[in-house]
Design a protein around this motif. Sequence first.
Motif, mmCIF file in Angstrom:
data_model
loop_
_atom_site.group_PDB
_atom_site.id
_atom_site.type_symbol
_atom_site.label_atom_id
_atom_site.label_comp_id
_atom_site.label_asym_id
_atom_site.label_seq_id
_atom_site.Cartn_x
_atom_site.Cartn_y
_atom_site.Cartn_z
ATOM 1 N N GLU A 127 40.282 -33.852 7.967
ATOM 2 C CA GLU A 127 39.560 -33.964 9.242
ATOM 3 C C GLU A 127 38.269 -34.760 9.096
ATOM 4 O O GLU A 127 37.951 -35.613 9.931
ATOM 5 C CB GLU A 127 39.261 -32.581 9.821
ATOM 6 N N ARG A 131 37.053 -38.133 11.175
ATOM 7 C CA ARG A 131 35.785 -38.173 11.931
ATOM 8 C C ARG A 131 34.943 -39.362 11.475
ATOM 9 O O ARG A 131 34.334 -40.043 12.299
ATOM 10 C CB ARG A 131 35.017 -36.869 11.773
ATOM 11 N N LEU A 136 37.447 -38.436 17.330
ATOM 12 C CA LEU A 136 36.733 -37.463 18.147
ATOM 13 C C LEU A 136 37.609 -36.234 18.336
ATOM 14 O O LEU A 136 38.770 -36.358 18.748
ATOM 15 C CB LEU A 136 36.382 -38.068 19.507
ATOM 16 N N PRO A 137 37.081 -35.032 18.056
ATOM 17 C CA PRO A 137 37.888 -33.815 18.189
ATOM 18 C C PRO A 137 38.322 -33.583 19.632
ATOM 19 O O PRO A 137 37.532 -33.775 20.562
ATOM 20 C CB PRO A 137 36.959 -32.699 17.723
ATOM 21 N N LEU A 155 42.538 -34.873 16.972
ATOM 22 C CA LEU A 155 41.484 -35.818 17.307
ATOM 23 C C LEU A 155 42.102 -37.004 18.032
ATOM 24 O O LEU A 155 43.323 -37.152 18.044
ATOM 25 C CB LEU A 155 40.786 -36.331 16.032
#
Length: 160
Positions: A127, A131, A136-137, A155
């Motif tokens: 993750e 990022r 973007l989550p 994401l």
Amino acid sequence: MKPSVTPRPGAIAIRRAVARDAQRLTRLVRGSRAYEGPYAAMVEGYRVGLDYIETHRVFVAVDTEDPANRVLGFYSLVLVPPELDLLFVADGSQHRGIGQLLVQHMKGEARAAGLDRVRVVAHPPAEGFYRRMGGLPTGTVPANPPAVAWDRPELHIPIP
């Protein structure tokens, strides 16, 4: 179809995957240390076949100075719905910027296909990488036992 080759600094090129890559990509996925221990069930028996390579946009990073044309990593972009389905860098080739090169290449392919974003369902330890690559989550994908016994971050990567 003749594979295209994109020269990269440091003797790394990204080219379209071809039939002879299928077995190498399968070995890379199954042998990844990122999927040891509790994550092993997810890649056990996993196969990257010729049908997959022909259906999706699969690209490999290779060392242009290696006579064996060794695969250092690869990614797969699914266009409908837009998703980065696979991204792997060989264990011995990590921390050389290959993952970043693959994501940059993927963004170019997505842009050329007219996409404005690409979904990523990340392996939990990856993750942070996504990022850093601009992901973007958007939520969490629940576990799906027995193969995937853990929740995974979801994401999207904007494609400018």
